[in-house]
Design an enzyme around this catalytic site. Sequence first.
Site, PDB file in Angstrom:
ATOM      1  N   SER A  18      92.720  66.107  31.107  1.00  0.00           N
ATOM      2  CA  SER A  18      91.965  66.700  30.001  1.00  0.00           C
ATOM      3  C   SER A  18      91.374  68.036  30.387  1.00  0.00           C
ATOM      4  O   SER A  18      91.048  68.848  29.532  1.00  0.00           O
ATOM      5  CB  SER A  18      90.791  65.808  29.622  1.00  0.00           C
ATOM      6  OG  SER A  18      91.218  64.529  29.338  1.00  0.00           O
TER       7      SER A  18
ATOM      8  N   HIS B  29      99.347  67.146  27.349  1.00  0.00           N
ATOM      9  CA  HIS B  29      98.049  66.543  27.042  1.00  0.00           C
ATOM     10  C   HIS B  29      98.114  65.831  25.690  1.00  0.00           C
ATOM     11  O   HIS B  29      98.269  66.479  24.648  1.00  0.00           O
ATOM     12  CB  HIS B  29      96.964  67.632  27.051  1.00  0.00           C
ATOM     13  CG  HIS B  29      95.594  67.090  26.876  1.00  0.00           C
ATOM     14  ND1 HIS B  29      94.606  67.733  26.161  1.00  0.00           N
ATOM     15  CD2 HIS B  29      95.026  65.934  27.309  1.00  0.00           C
ATOM     16  CE1 HIS B  29      93.513  67.004  26.174  1.00  0.00           C
ATOM     17  NE2 HIS B  29      93.738  65.902  26.863  1.00  0.00           N
TER      18      HIS B  29
ATOM     19  N   GLU C 274      99.503  68.930  23.609  1.00  0.00           N
ATOM     20  CA  GLU C 274      99.398  70.287  24.144  1.00  0.00           C
ATOM     21  C   GLU C 274     100.350  70.401  25.331  1.00  0.00           C
ATOM     22  O   GLU C 274     100.292  69.575  26.251  1.00  0.00           O
ATOM     23  CB  GLU C 274      97.962  70.565  24.604  1.00  0.00           C
ATOM     24  CG  GLU C 274      96.968  70.626  23.449  1.00  0.00           C
ATOM     25  CD  GLU C 274      95.536  70.837  23.911  1.00  0.00           C
ATOM     26  OE1 GLU C 274      94.851  71.685  23.317  1.00  0.00           O
ATOM     27  OE2 GLU C 274      95.076  70.151  24.853  1.00  0.00           O
TER      28      GLU C 274
ATOM     29  N   ASN D  22      90.112  70.709  23.942  1.00  0.00           N
ATOM     30  CA  ASN D  22      88.832  70.416  24.592  1.00  0.00           C
ATOM     31  C   ASN D  22      87.970  71.666  24.758  1.00  0.00           C
ATOM     32  O   ASN D  22      86.748  71.579  24.798  1.00  0.00           O
ATOM     33  CB  ASN D  22      89.048  69.710  25.926  1.00  0.00           C
ATOM     34  CG  ASN D  22      89.329  68.230  25.719  1.00  0.00           C
ATOM     35  OD1 ASN D  22      88.960  67.667  24.686  1.00  0.00           O
ATOM     36  ND2 ASN D  22      89.986  67.598  26.664  1.00  0.00           N
TER      37      ASN D  22
HETATM   38  N1  3HC Z   1      98.188  51.482  17.607  1.00  0.00           N
HETATM   39  C1  3HC Z   1      98.448  51.022  16.384  1.00  0.00           C
HETATM   40  N2  3HC Z   1      97.528  50.987  15.406  1.00  0.00           N
HETATM   41  C2  3HC Z   1      96.282  51.439  15.713  1.00  0.00           C
HETATM   42  C3  3HC Z   1      95.953  51.946  16.988  1.00  0.00           C
HETATM   43  C4  3HC Z   1      96.955  51.955  17.960  1.00  0.00           C
HETATM   44  N3  3HC Z   1      96.740  52.402  19.199  1.00  0.00           N
HETATM   45  N4  3HC Z   1      94.643  52.328  16.971  1.00  0.00           N
HETATM   46  C5  3HC Z   1      94.173  52.072  15.734  1.00  0.00           C
HETATM   47  N5  3HC Z   1      95.163  51.541  14.980  1.00  0.00           N
HETATM   48  C6  3HC Z   1      95.094  51.103  13.607  1.00  0.00           C
HETATM   49  C7  3HC Z   1      93.826  50.353  13.331  1.00  0.00           C
HETATM   50  O1  3HC Z   1      93.902  49.050  13.837  1.00  0.00           O
HETATM   51  C8  3HC Z   1      93.743  50.402  11.849  1.00  0.00           C
HETATM   52  O2  3HC Z   1      94.550  49.381  11.299  1.00  0.00           O
HETATM   53  P1  3HC Z   1      94.052  48.557  10.008  1.00  0.00           P
HETATM   54  O3  3HC Z   1      94.089  49.583   8.914  1.00  0.00           O
HETATM   55  O4  3HC Z   1      95.085  47.504   9.872  1.00  0.00           O
HETATM   56  O5  3HC Z   1      92.701  48.058  10.336  1.00  0.00           O
HETATM   57  C9  3HC Z   1      94.370  51.763  11.528  1.00  0.00           C
HETATM   58  O6  3HC Z   1      95.048  52.196  12.726  1.00  0.00           O
HETATM   59  C10 3HC Z   1      93.391  52.797  11.127  1.00  0.00           C
HETATM   60  O7  3HC Z   1      92.314  52.761  12.006  1.00  0.00           O
HETATM   61  P2  3HC Z   1      90.833  52.583  11.527  1.00  0.00           P
HETATM   62  O8  3HC Z   1      90.747  51.869  10.230  1.00  0.00           O
HETATM   63  O9  3HC Z   1      90.049  52.079  12.683  1.00  0.00           O
HETATM   64  O10 3HC Z   1      90.253  53.993  11.272  1.00  0.00           O
HETATM   65  P3  3HC Z   1      90.807  55.381  10.852  1.00  0.00           P
HETATM   66  O11 3HC Z   1      91.534  55.358   9.563  1.00  0.00           O
HETATM   67  O12 3HC Z   1      89.598  56.221  10.995  1.00  0.00           O
HETATM   68  O13 3HC Z   1      91.843  55.883  11.937  1.00  0.00           O
HETATM   69  C11 3HC Z   1      91.754  57.125  13.960  1.00  0.00           C
HETATM   70  C12 3HC Z   1      91.594  55.775  13.281  1.00  0.00           C
HETATM   71  C13 3HC Z   1      93.186  57.611  13.851  1.00  0.00           C
HETATM   72  C14 3HC Z   1      91.397  56.898  15.426  1.00  0.00           C
HETATM   73  C15 3HC Z   1      90.817  58.190  13.277  1.00  0.00           C
HETATM   74  O14 3HC Z   1      89.532  57.698  13.188  1.00  0.00           O
HETATM   75  C16 3HC Z   1      90.782  59.490  14.018  1.00  0.00           C
HETATM   76  O15 3HC Z   1      91.663  60.319  13.893  1.00  0.00           O
HETATM   77  N6  3HC Z   1      89.695  59.690  14.820  1.00  0.00           N
HETATM   78  C17 3HC Z   1      89.549  60.858  15.661  1.00  0.00           C
HETATM   79  C18 3HC Z   1      90.256  60.611  16.941  1.00  0.00           C
HETATM   80  C19 3HC Z   1      90.211  61.799  17.832  1.00  0.00           C
HETATM   81  O16 3HC Z   1      89.596  62.812  17.569  1.00  0.00           O
HETATM   82  N7  3HC Z   1      90.932  61.675  18.944  1.00  0.00           N
HETATM   83  C20 3HC Z   1      90.975  62.712  19.934  1.00  0.00           C
HETATM   84  C21 3HC Z   1      89.943  62.418  20.964  1.00  0.00           C
HETATM   85  S1  3HC Z   1      89.857  63.690  22.155  1.00  0.00           S
HETATM   86  C22 3HC Z   1      91.072  63.295  23.236  1.00  0.00           C
HETATM   87  O17 3HC Z   1      91.737  62.288  23.163  1.00  0.00           O
HETATM   88  C23 3HC Z   1      91.290  64.287  24.307  1.00  0.00           C
HETATM   89  C24 3HC Z   1      90.836  63.817  25.624  1.00  0.00           C
HETATM   90  O18 3HC Z   1      91.162  64.808  26.566  1.00  0.00           O
HETATM   91  C25 3HC Z   1      89.368  63.502  25.712  1.00  0.00           C
END
Ligand code: 3HC
Length: 302
Positions: free
Chosen positions: A120, A141, A153, A191
Amino acid sequence: MAKIRKVGVLGCGLMGSGIAQVAAQAGYDTVVREVEQKFLDKGIAGIDKSLGKFVEKGKLTATDKDACMGRLKGSTNLEDLADCDIVIEAIIENAQLKKDTYAALDKIVKKDAIFASNTSSLTITELSMATARPKQFVGLHFFNPVPLMKLVEVVRTILTSDEAFNTAFEFAKSLGKEAVSCRDNSGFIVNRLLVPYILDAIRAYEEGVGSIEDIDKAMMLGCGYPMGPFTLLDFVGLDTTYYITTVMFEEYREKRFAAPALLRKMVLAGRFGRKSGAGFYEYASVAAGGTPIPFDKAKHQP
Ligand code: 3HC
C-alpha cells in the site's frame, strides 16, 4: 509481450486470498503460498465463501465455482511458485520481511517471471532491489474487497522495463479490473489522496466538528461515498492505516500524512477495527443483528 499462464500469490490473508481468487476466476492456474497451513485453510475457506456468494446471486454457476477452486492450489512451500509467470506478493507490510522473501523467491522462480508487490505504501524500487530482476518488478495494488473493487494500480519504477510494465498492465485488465498506471511514489494515486482525507476525518472529530456517526453520514450522503471515513478506517484496519501513514510521512515529511494522536492511541489499545471487534465503532452487537456503536458513545465520555 510475455504470456501469463500461471500466477503465484504470496500470502493468503484478506488481500492475498482476494488476489488469488480473481486470478483463478479469470482462468489462470494459481498457486497461493502461506507460511502456515492454518492461514492457508482460513484464506481458502474465505475464497470458497466469496465464490459461494456470487453463485447465490447468479453471477457465477456452481460449475464455474468448482472449476475456479480446481485452478487454485494452496502451498506452504516457496518452491511451488518456481514455474509461475508472475508472482504477486501480498504479505504483511514489513519492508525487511518482504525483501527477505523476494530475495529467497528470486533464486527459486524462473528468470523471466515478473515480480509484483501489492504494498500500500512501501516503495517498489526498494523492494525490487532485493532481487536480481528490478527490470521485471512492478507494483500491482488491489483494493479491499478485491473480488468487488474494480481498480488495480499498476506501478512502474525508474527501472521497470516497458515490456514488464505492459505485461502487468494487460494482466490486471485480464482479471476483469480497470488498471491505472502510477509512478512509484509512496501511496501511489489512491492512498496519496485517501490517507490525508481519512486522517483529516480523525482531526475533525478530535476538534469537535462532528460526531463519528455524523462525519460518516455527512461524507456518505453529502459526497456519495459508499462508506464514511470511520467505517472505512475500521474496514481497512487502524493498524494497517497507521503503518501506511508512518511510511508515507517518512517519504513526504508533510503534516497531512502524520498520524493524529487518537489513531496511535487506538492502535496501542488494540482497537484495530472490524477484525479485532472494535475500532472507531464497536461490533459486539452486530452478530446479534444490531448496528455498530460509535466508540465515543460506548466508552469515551469525558
Ligand atoms: N466476495 C463476494 N461478495 C462480497 C464480498 C466478497 N469478498 N464482500 C462483500 N460481499 C457482498 C456482501 O456480502 C453483500 O452481499 P449481500 O448483498 O448478499 O448481503 C454485497 O457484497 C454488498 O455488500 P454490503 O451490502 O456489505 O455493502 P455495500 O453495498 O456497501 O458494498 C462494498 C460493499 C463494495 C465494500 C462498499 O461498501 C464499498 O465500496 N466500500 C468502500 C470500500 C473501499 O473504499 N475499499 C478500498 C479500501 S482502501 C484499500 O483497500 C487500499 C489499501 O492500500 C488500504
